[in-house]
Design an enzyme around this catalytic site. Structure first.
Site, PDB file in Angstrom:
ATOM      1  N   CYS A  21      45.219 -32.533  14.543  1.00 15.97           N
ATOM      2  CA  CYS A  21      45.353 -33.100  15.908  1.00 15.97           C
ATOM      3  C   CYS A  21      43.874 -33.059  16.686  1.00 15.97           C
ATOM      4  O   CYS A  21      43.150 -32.133  16.390  1.00 15.97           O
ATOM      5  CB  CYS A  21      46.067 -31.866  16.483  1.00 15.97           C
ATOM      6  SG  CYS A  21      46.364 -32.086  18.287  1.00 15.97           S
ATOM      7  N   ASP A  51      38.479 -41.797  -0.122  1.00 17.33           N
ATOM      8  CA  ASP A  51      39.651 -42.979  -0.339  1.00 17.33           C
ATOM      9  C   ASP A  51      40.907 -42.133  -1.436  1.00 17.33           C
ATOM     10  O   ASP A  51      41.858 -42.808  -1.464  1.00 17.33           O
ATOM     11  CB  ASP A  51      39.120 -44.327  -1.203  1.00 17.33           C
ATOM     12  CG  ASP A  51      38.233 -43.824  -2.473  1.00 17.33           C
ATOM     13  OD1 ASP A  51      38.430 -42.880  -3.108  1.00 17.33           O
ATOM     14  OD2 ASP A  51      37.383 -44.657  -2.610  1.00 17.33           O
ATOM     15  N   ASN A  97      33.306 -40.173  -0.997  1.00 20.84           N
ATOM     16  CA  ASN A  97      34.301 -40.963  -0.845  1.00 20.84           C
ATOM     17  C   ASN A  97      35.473 -40.225  -0.320  1.00 20.84           C
ATOM     18  O   ASN A  97      35.939 -39.221  -0.542  1.00 20.84           O
ATOM     19  CB  ASN A  97      34.635 -41.673  -2.067  1.00 20.84           C
ATOM     20  CG  ASN A  97      33.609 -42.676  -2.616  1.00 20.84           C
ATOM     21  OD1 ASN A  97      32.559 -42.635  -2.025  1.00 20.84           O
ATOM     22  ND2 ASN A  97      33.715 -42.936  -3.997  1.00 20.84           N
ATOM     23  N   HIS A 105      33.103 -35.505   2.449  1.00 15.56           N
ATOM     24  CA  HIS A 105      33.492 -36.283   3.875  1.00 15.56           C
ATOM     25  C   HIS A 105      34.676 -36.204   4.257  1.00 15.56           C
ATOM     26  O   HIS A 105      35.339 -37.008   4.928  1.00 15.56           O
ATOM     27  CB  HIS A 105      33.008 -37.642   3.682  1.00 15.56           C
ATOM     28  CG  HIS A 105      31.382 -37.594   3.533  1.00 15.56           C
ATOM     29  ND1 HIS A 105      30.643 -38.633   3.315  1.00 15.56           N
ATOM     30  CD2 HIS A 105      30.444 -36.434   3.782  1.00 15.56           C
ATOM     31  CE1 HIS A 105      29.479 -38.350   3.575  1.00 15.56           C
ATOM     32  NE2 HIS A 105      29.302 -37.263   3.909  1.00 15.56           N
ATOM     33  N   GLY A 154      26.736 -45.047  -7.285  1.00  9.93           N
ATOM     34  CA  GLY A 154      27.342 -45.783  -6.216  1.00  9.93           C
ATOM     35  C   GLY A 154      27.174 -45.401  -4.996  1.00  9.93           C
ATOM     36  O   GLY A 154      27.980 -45.604  -4.086  1.00  9.93           O
ATOM     37  N   GLU A 208      21.935 -51.914  -7.581  1.00 11.61           N
ATOM     38  CA  GLU A 208      20.741 -52.237  -6.381  1.00 11.61           C
ATOM     39  C   GLU A 208      19.868 -51.022  -6.818  1.00 11.61           C
ATOM     40  O   GLU A 208      20.407 -49.962  -6.912  1.00 11.61           O
ATOM     41  CB  GLU A 208      21.316 -52.351  -5.145  1.00 11.61           C
ATOM     42  CG  GLU A 208      22.608 -53.513  -4.962  1.00 11.61           C
ATOM     43  CD  GLU A 208      22.168 -54.798  -4.979  1.00 11.61           C
ATOM     44  OE1 GLU A 208      21.011 -55.060  -4.687  1.00 11.61           O
ATOM     45  OE2 GLU A 208      22.963 -55.525  -5.297  1.00 11.61           O
TER      46      GLU A 208
HETATM   47  P1  NAD Z   1      27.073 -47.258   0.797  1.00  9.53           P
HETATM   48  O1  NAD Z   1      28.167 -48.358   1.043  1.00  9.53           O
HETATM   49  O2  NAD Z   1      26.137 -47.098   1.636  1.00  9.53           O
HETATM   50  O3  NAD Z   1      26.668 -47.683  -0.422  1.00  9.53           O
HETATM   51  C1  NAD Z   1      27.414 -48.097  -1.519  1.00  9.53           C
HETATM   52  C2  NAD Z   1      26.252 -48.345  -2.631  1.00  9.53           C
HETATM   53  O4  NAD Z   1      27.267 -48.600  -3.866  1.00  9.53           O
HETATM   54  C3  NAD Z   1      25.173 -49.394  -2.765  1.00  9.53           C
HETATM   55  O5  NAD Z   1      23.939 -48.780  -2.843  1.00  9.53           O
HETATM   56  C4  NAD Z   1      25.825 -50.461  -3.708  1.00  9.53           C
HETATM   57  O6  NAD Z   1      24.473 -51.176  -4.011  1.00  9.53           O
HETATM   58  C5  NAD Z   1      26.512 -49.513  -4.793  1.00  9.53           C
HETATM   59  N1  NAD Z   1      27.513 -50.153  -5.567  1.00  9.53           N
HETATM   60  C6  NAD Z   1      28.190 -51.432  -5.264  1.00  9.53           C
HETATM   61  N2  NAD Z   1      28.869 -51.766  -6.260  1.00  9.53           N
HETATM   62  C7  NAD Z   1      28.633 -50.720  -7.310  1.00  9.53           C
HETATM   63  C8  NAD Z   1      29.256 -50.595  -8.331  1.00  9.53           C
HETATM   64  N3  NAD Z   1      30.185 -51.408  -9.105  1.00  9.53           N
HETATM   65  N4  NAD Z   1      28.919 -49.495  -9.144  1.00  9.53           N
HETATM   66  C9  NAD Z   1      28.093 -48.641  -8.773  1.00  9.53           C
HETATM   67  N5  NAD Z   1      27.273 -48.696  -7.416  1.00  9.53           N
HETATM   68  C10 NAD Z   1      27.731 -50.013  -6.834  1.00  9.53           C
HETATM   69  O7  NAD Z   1      28.238 -46.128   0.317  1.00  9.53           O
HETATM   70  P2  NAD Z   1      27.820 -44.468   0.304  1.00  9.53           P
HETATM   71  O8  NAD Z   1      26.451 -44.422  -0.233  1.00  9.53           O
HETATM   72  O9  NAD Z   1      29.098 -43.840  -0.083  1.00  9.53           O
HETATM   73  O10 NAD Z   1      27.878 -44.142   1.921  1.00  9.53           O
HETATM   74  C11 NAD Z   1      27.420 -42.732   2.231  1.00  9.53           C
HETATM   75  C12 NAD Z   1      28.511 -42.224   3.057  1.00  9.53           C
HETATM   76  O11 NAD Z   1      28.464 -42.492   4.392  1.00  9.53           O
HETATM   77  C13 NAD Z   1      29.896 -42.810   2.615  1.00  9.53           C
HETATM   78  O12 NAD Z   1      30.497 -42.248   1.408  1.00  9.53           O
HETATM   79  C14 NAD Z   1      30.739 -42.131   3.808  1.00  9.53           C
HETATM   80  O13 NAD Z   1      31.236 -40.947   3.478  1.00  9.53           O
HETATM   81  C15 NAD Z   1      29.553 -42.265   5.007  1.00  9.53           C
HETATM   82  N6  NAD Z   1      30.123 -43.156   5.841  1.00  9.53           N
HETATM   83  C16 NAD Z   1      31.290 -42.762   6.545  1.00  9.53           C
HETATM   84  C17 NAD Z   1      32.020 -43.572   7.300  1.00  9.53           C
HETATM   85  C18 NAD Z   1      33.131 -42.971   7.768  1.00  9.53           C
HETATM   86  O14 NAD Z   1      34.037 -43.754   8.171  1.00  9.53           O
HETATM   87  N7  NAD Z   1      33.529 -41.676   8.094  1.00  9.53           N
HETATM   88  C19 NAD Z   1      31.302 -44.692   7.596  1.00  9.53           C
HETATM   89  C20 NAD Z   1      30.272 -45.266   6.729  1.00  9.53           C
HETATM   90  C21 NAD Z   1      29.754 -44.148   5.898  1.00  9.53           C
HETATM   91 ZN    ZN Z   2      48.653 -31.217  18.255  1.00  2.00          ZN
END
Ligand code: NAD
Ligand code: ZN
Length: 270
Positions: free
Chosen positions: A151, A109, A107, A143, A215, A243
């Site tokens: 920059c 965030d 994450n 990440h 998660g 899920e």
């Molecule tokens: P994801 O959105 O792919 O998956 C979220 C998971 O959380 C799902 O399997 C869902 O079932 C589960 N979930 C939902 N509510 C929940 C709860 N209350 N408790 C437990 N689980 C719950 O997210 P991810 O697996 O973190 O994605 C992988 C990584 O991909 C991300 O962390 C991110 O760093 C990366 N990503 C990055 C970007 C970016 O902007 N750099 C964009 C997309 C993905």
């Molecule tokens: Zn600069």
């Protein structure tokens, strides 16, 4: 219907009660869902019908930095009004309770860091992690952070990355204070390598007694591979996710509930 987590979690609780157990937790977007942060693959994570994979790349930024920054500005605005939930709070508590606890997160965030920052008497393991990356408060951040920027051109006058909590930005795309060119978010985009030092720390942390993945949809590598490393090293493996994911069939215990519920219940049972 799945039963209450603790009904199936006996072997996990028993392991968590062992003094000196090496416990490692890997978290993904689902851990922040209860705080109101949209996950990436959930419907709520879509912004103007773009898929994250088409926005979170260097190519997308090079083509249209304004569009990519508008998406990050939207996410920063949403996250700024979110608070850590019970999952963040319990994991921060575990960094004090268990001398050999490690947290790896995908994450960006900052909610884990906010919860961890409130724990003043962290364990030696958490302190050692914090020394490696003081701004991450003892969390192994795979990440990066949405609250850091760098920059885009990597100008010589600017530090490698810096914290910027401006919400909202006066101008989008925002500019480098040092050279006036663009800045980019301090997150790892699709197609970019992870910091080898951070991957090293996470790989070491995966050598543990109990490995919990919570998660995460378990599809983004190398993060998804840490559970395999943990299993090969003999760890008891657990997934917390409402899920099923590709990891579900491979773990010793799958708890199909929200992370905020399961961690709170586990903590009460310790
Ligand atoms: P994801 O959105 O792919 O998956 C979220 C998971 O959380 C799902 O399997 C869902 O079932 C589960 N979930 C939902 N509510 C929940 C709860 N209350 N408790 C437990 N689980 C719950 O997210 P991810 O697996 O973190 O994605 C992988 C990584 O991909 C991300 O962390 C991110 O760093 C990366 N990503 C990055 C970007 C970016 O902007 N750099 C964009 C997309 C993905
Ligand atoms: Zn600069």
């Amino acid at each position: 219907m799945p039963g209450p987590p603790l009904a199936q979690a006996g072997p996990l609780v028993e392991r968590l009660r062992r003094p000196d157990a090496r416990i490692t937790v890997l978290t993904g977007a689902g851990v922040s869902a209860a705080s109101g942060v949209p996950t990436f693959r959930g419907a709520d994570g879509l912004w103007k019908n773009f898929r994250p994979e088409t926005l979170a790349t260097a190519e997308a930024f090079g083509r249209d930095p304004k569009l990519v920054w508008e998406w990050y500005a939207w996410r920063r605005l949403r996250i700024a009004s979110c608070e850590p939930n019970d999952a963040h709070r319990v994991l921060a508590d575990w960094s004090r309770r268990f001398p050999r606890f490690q947290l790896i997160t995908q994450n960006v965030d900052g909610l884990h860091e906010r919860a961890f920052a409130k724990v003043t008497d962290r364990s030696a393991a958490a302190e050692a992690t914090a020394r490696r990356a003081p701004d991450a408060s003892g969390v192994i951040r795979l990440h990066g952070s949405i609250w850091e920027v760098l920059c885009w051109r990597g100008c010589a006058a600017s530090p490698p990355r810096w914290r910027d909590e401006t919400v909202p930005f006066k101008e989008i795309p925002p500019r480098c204070l040092h050279c006036g060119d663009l800045i980019r978010p301090g997150v790892v985009w699709f197609g970019e390598p992870l910091d080898p030092e951070i991957v090293g720390a996470a790989t070491e942390a995966a050598d543990c007694d109990v490995f919990i993945t919570a998660g995460t949809s378990a599809v983004v590598y190398p993060a998804a591979g840490f559970i395999d490393i943990a299993r090969r090293k003999g760890a008891y493996t657990v997934e917390i996710n409402p899920e099923a994911t590709p990891a579900t069939g491979t773990v010793d215990l799958a708890l199909r509930r929200g992370a905020e519920v399961v961690f709170a219940e586990l903590n009460r049972g310790l």
